[in-house]
Scaffold this motif. Sequence first.
Motif, PDB file in Angstrom:
ATOM      1  N   LEU A 294       0.819  -1.216   0.000  1.00  0.00           N
ATOM      2  CA  LEU A 294       0.000   0.000   0.000  1.00  0.00           C
ATOM      3  C   LEU A 294       0.854   1.267   0.000  1.00  0.00           C
ATOM      4  O   LEU A 294       0.448   2.290  -0.550  1.00  0.00           O
ATOM      5  N   GLU A 295       2.024   1.187   0.618  1.00  0.00           N
ATOM      6  CA  GLU A 295       2.877   2.364   0.758  1.00  0.00           C
ATOM      7  C   GLU A 295       3.178   3.045  -0.581  1.00  0.00           C
ATOM      8  O   GLU A 295       3.092   4.277  -0.680  1.00  0.00           O
ATOM      9  N   PRO A 296       3.505   2.306  -1.651  1.00  0.00           N
ATOM     10  CA  PRO A 296       3.832   2.977  -2.919  1.00  0.00           C
ATOM     11  C   PRO A 296       2.670   3.744  -3.534  1.00  0.00           C
ATOM     12  O   PRO A 296       2.891   4.622  -4.373  1.00  0.00           O
ATOM     13  N   LEU A 297       1.443   3.427  -3.120  1.00  0.00           N
ATOM     14  CA  LEU A 297       0.281   4.092  -3.706  1.00  0.00           C
ATOM     15  C   LEU A 297       0.039   5.473  -3.109  1.00  0.00           C
ATOM     16  O   LEU A 297      -0.608   6.314  -3.722  1.00  0.00           O
ATOM     17  N   ALA A 298       0.532   5.703  -1.903  1.00  0.00           N
ATOM     18  CA  ALA A 298       0.330   7.002  -1.230  1.00  0.00           C
ATOM     19  C   ALA A 298       1.405   7.968  -1.709  1.00  0.00           C
ATOM     20  O   ALA A 298       2.433   8.164  -1.065  1.00  0.00           O
ATOM     21  N   THR A 299       1.167   8.594  -2.851  1.00  0.00           N
ATOM     22  CA  THR A 299       2.197   9.400  -3.514  1.00  0.00           C
ATOM     23  C   THR A 299       2.180  10.877  -3.118  1.00  0.00           C
ATOM     24  O   THR A 299       3.168  11.578  -3.316  1.00  0.00           O
ATOM     25  N   HIS A 300       1.050  11.375  -2.581  1.00  0.00           N
ATOM     26  CA  HIS A 300       0.953  12.786  -2.233  1.00  0.00           C
ATOM     27  C   HIS A 300       0.439  12.936  -0.802  1.00  0.00           C
ATOM     28  O   HIS A 300      -0.542  12.289  -0.424  1.00  0.00           O
ATOM     29  N   GLU A 301       1.120  13.800  -0.032  1.00  0.00           N
ATOM     30  CA  GLU A 301       0.787  13.980   1.380  1.00  0.00           C
ATOM     31  C   GLU A 301       0.590  15.455   1.697  1.00  0.00           C
ATOM     32  O   GLU A 301       1.346  16.310   1.224  1.00  0.00           O
ATOM     33  N   PHE A 302      -0.432  15.748   2.499  1.00  0.00           N
ATOM     34  CA  PHE A 302      -0.761  17.125   2.873  1.00  0.00           C
ATOM     35  C   PHE A 302      -1.182  17.167   4.340  1.00  0.00           C
ATOM     36  O   PHE A 302      -1.649  16.160   4.893  1.00  0.00           O
ATOM     37  N   GLY A 303      -1.049  18.348   4.927  1.00  0.00           N
ATOM     38  CA  GLY A 303      -1.666  18.579   6.222  1.00  0.00           C
ATOM     39  C   GLY A 303      -3.161  18.736   6.022  1.00  0.00           C
ATOM     40  O   GLY A 303      -3.621  19.133   4.937  1.00  0.00           O
ATOM     41  N   LEU A 304      -3.928  18.441   7.054  1.00  0.00           N
ATOM     42  CA  LEU A 304      -5.381  18.492   6.920  1.00  0.00           C
ATOM     43  C   LEU A 304      -5.877  19.896   6.583  1.00  0.00           C
ATOM     44  O   LEU A 304      -6.886  20.056   5.891  1.00  0.00           O
ATOM     45  N   SER A 305      -5.159  20.916   7.021  1.00  0.00           N
ATOM     46  CA  SER A 305      -5.560  22.287   6.699  1.00  0.00           C
ATOM     47  C   SER A 305      -5.387  22.593   5.211  1.00  0.00           C
ATOM     48  O   SER A 305      -5.936  23.572   4.707  1.00  0.00           O
ATOM     49  N   GLU A 306      -4.646  21.753   4.509  1.00  0.00           N
ATOM     50  CA  GLU A 306      -4.430  21.918   3.070  1.00  0.00           C
ATOM     51  C   GLU A 306      -5.410  21.071   2.269  1.00  0.00           C
ATOM     52  O   GLU A 306      -5.142  20.706   1.114  1.00  0.00           O
ATOM     53  N   TRP A 307      -6.579  20.776   2.845  1.00  0.00           N
ATOM     54  CA  TRP A 307      -7.517  19.840   2.217  1.00  0.00           C
ATOM     55  C   TRP A 307      -7.937  20.274   0.818  1.00  0.00           C
ATOM     56  O   TRP A 307      -8.135  19.437  -0.067  1.00  0.00           O
ATOM     57  N   GLU A 308      -8.067  21.581   0.595  1.00  0.00           N
ATOM     58  CA  GLU A 308      -8.483  22.041  -0.736  1.00  0.00           C
ATOM     59  C   GLU A 308      -7.436  21.672  -1.793  1.00  0.00           C
ATOM     60  O   GLU A 308      -7.776  21.220  -2.889  1.00  0.00           O
ATOM     61  N   LYS A 309      -6.163  21.837  -1.439  1.00  0.00           N
ATOM     62  CA  LYS A 309      -5.086  21.472  -2.349  1.00  0.00           C
ATOM     63  C   LYS A 309      -5.045  19.951  -2.533  1.00  0.00           C
ATOM     64  O   LYS A 309      -4.814  19.454  -3.643  1.00  0.00           O
ATOM     65  N   ALA A 310      -5.312  19.221  -1.465  1.00  0.00           N
ATOM     66  CA  ALA A 310      -5.332  17.756  -1.542  1.00  0.00           C
ATOM     67  C   ALA A 310      -6.441  17.274  -2.468  1.00  0.00           C
ATOM     68  O   ALA A 310      -6.235  16.397  -3.311  1.00  0.00           O
ATOM     69  N   PHE A 311      -7.632  17.875  -2.328  1.00  0.00           N
ATOM     70  CA  PHE A 311      -8.756  17.505  -3.190  1.00  0.00           C
ATOM     71  C   PHE A 311      -8.445  17.836  -4.654  1.00  0.00           C
ATOM     72  O   PHE A 311      -8.745  17.051  -5.557  1.00  0.00           O
ATOM     73  N   GLU A 312      -7.849  18.999  -4.876  1.00  0.00           N
ATOM     74  CA  GLU A 312      -7.516  19.415  -6.234  1.00  0.00           C
ATOM     75  C   GLU A 312      -6.508  18.457  -6.866  1.00  0.00           C
ATOM     76  O   GLU A 312      -6.631  18.078  -8.036  1.00  0.00           O
ATOM     77  N   THR A 313      -5.515  18.055  -6.079  1.00  0.00           N
ATOM     78  CA  THR A 313      -4.502  17.121  -6.560  1.00  0.00           C
ATOM     79  C   THR A 313      -5.138  15.798  -6.959  1.00  0.00           C
ATOM     80  O   THR A 313      -4.833  15.225  -8.012  1.00  0.00           O
ATOM     81  N   PHE A 314      -6.051  15.319  -6.117  1.00  0.00           N
ATOM     82  CA  PHE A 314      -6.722  14.046  -6.386  1.00  0.00           C
ATOM     83  C   PHE A 314      -7.609  14.155  -7.622  1.00  0.00           C
ATOM     84  O   PHE A 314      -7.626  13.259  -8.466  1.00  0.00           O
ATOM     85  N   GLU A 315      -8.326  15.268  -7.730  1.00  0.00           N
ATOM     86  CA  GLU A 315      -9.244  15.452  -8.859  1.00  0.00           C
ATOM     87  C   GLU A 315      -8.494  15.529 -10.178  1.00  0.00           C
ATOM     88  O   GLU A 315      -8.991  15.059 -11.217  1.00  0.00           O
ATOM     89  N   LYS A 316      -7.290  16.098 -10.158  1.00  0.00           N
ATOM     90  CA  LYS A 316      -6.479  16.202 -11.371  1.00  0.00           C
ATOM     91  C   LYS A 316      -5.746  14.907 -11.698  1.00  0.00           C
ATOM     92  O   LYS A 316      -5.019  14.833 -12.688  1.00  0.00           O
ATOM     93  N   LYS A 317      -5.915  13.894 -10.830  1.00  0.00           N
ATOM     94  CA  LYS A 317      -5.276  12.583 -11.007  1.00  0.00           C
ATOM     95  C   LYS A 317      -3.763  12.699 -11.031  1.00  0.00           C
ATOM     96  O   LYS A 317      -3.072  11.992 -11.774  1.00  0.00           O
ATOM     97  N   GLU A 318      -3.249  13.605 -10.178  1.00  0.00           N
ATOM     98  CA  GLU A 318      -1.801  13.718 -10.033  1.00  0.00           C
ATOM     99  C   GLU A 318      -1.348  12.648  -9.047  1.00  0.00           C
ATOM    100  O   GLU A 318      -1.889  12.520  -7.959  1.00  0.00           O
ATOM    101  N   GLY A 319      -0.339  11.888  -9.420  1.00  0.00           N
ATOM    102  CA  GLY A 319       0.094  10.799  -8.564  1.00  0.00           C
ATOM    103  C   GLY A 319      -0.969   9.709  -8.525  1.00  0.00           C
ATOM    104  O   GLY A 319      -1.706   9.478  -9.487  1.00  0.00           O
ATOM    105  N   ILE A 320      -1.076   9.030  -7.381  1.00  0.00           N
ATOM    106  CA  ILE A 320      -2.027   7.923  -7.268  1.00  0.00           C
ATOM    107  C   ILE A 320      -3.009   8.167  -6.124  1.00  0.00           C
ATOM    108  O   ILE A 320      -4.191   8.376  -6.363  1.00  0.00           O
TER     109      ILE A 320
END
Length: 328
Positions: A294-320
Amino acid sequence: MDFPDPHKPGKGELLVEVKATGVCGTDLHILEDTFHNFPPVVLGHEFAGVVLEVGEGVTMFKPGDRVTTEAPARLCNKCMYCRTGNYNHCSNRSGMGWGENGTFAKYTIIEESMAHMVPDGISFKAGALMEPMACVAHAIEITGIKADDTVAISGPGPNGLLMTQLAKAEGATVIVTGTNMDAERLDMAKKLGADYTINVQEEDAVAKIRELTGGYGADVVFECAGAQSSIDACFDYVRRMGKYTQMAMFGGRKMAIDMDKMVVKEIRMIGVQSQRWTSWDKTVKLLAVGKVQLEPLATHEFGLSEWEKAFETFEKKEGIKVVMYPED
């Protein structure tokens, strides 16, 4: 919104400090209002953390235990589905981040009956991906895979890469398909055990799959991309009398299915909903013996306060896969 921290666990409950929590496609659908929810509610259902306190009657866990949870949060325990172990279909259930406050917070409350230990040697980051792995394990379970099957997986996203590993654990020959945008993910599929990867924009995937299967086609296909073109392709990948399993969801979008092709080829089509105890049992056991990474799949990490950036990253399919951490 600010929510008060939960203080005391109730009967049969655990108070857990969230150490890592993942962003799921369902969270995006809720944000976009294409998936019914019950606001205001704290989102999040993929997580790993540490038990701080246990409520009355709890016997299976103690403070200090490393745990995660199933997505269903509360069940009626009375309906046919609950009584037969298919509680993922309980019409009266509520879920983590869906009716019940979830894991996008520093603390959360979970039911003892829904909790599972994070195996030794599995990090909190990887533990946050156990819930999506359980969903994939459920898909494998209800589809049924044999060691001599050829399995085609359309879409090398998080679910597709988990599916790759679980299908290989069952002994199947695995083919993963993707597009130019999936180049890095196709490379990851190969590293995680895929026997063949196909870029559908550079190669005739249908012809290649038939070549690899003696002209027949795949015994089983899993649609993990959530796109019309992928659905159409999967109906071509699968052999006559083969199995098609729909893993991806579409956020309320209506998709077309070639019903004539399904009838003529006698394709068995299967839908997948959430997870249940048996799929969690498989998840914990496979992780404990190191058969799934599972470890290799977690490619992007954010603090919880950065949730908007985290959501944007996921929506753009950046990383996994995107994982967030509550800050102190």
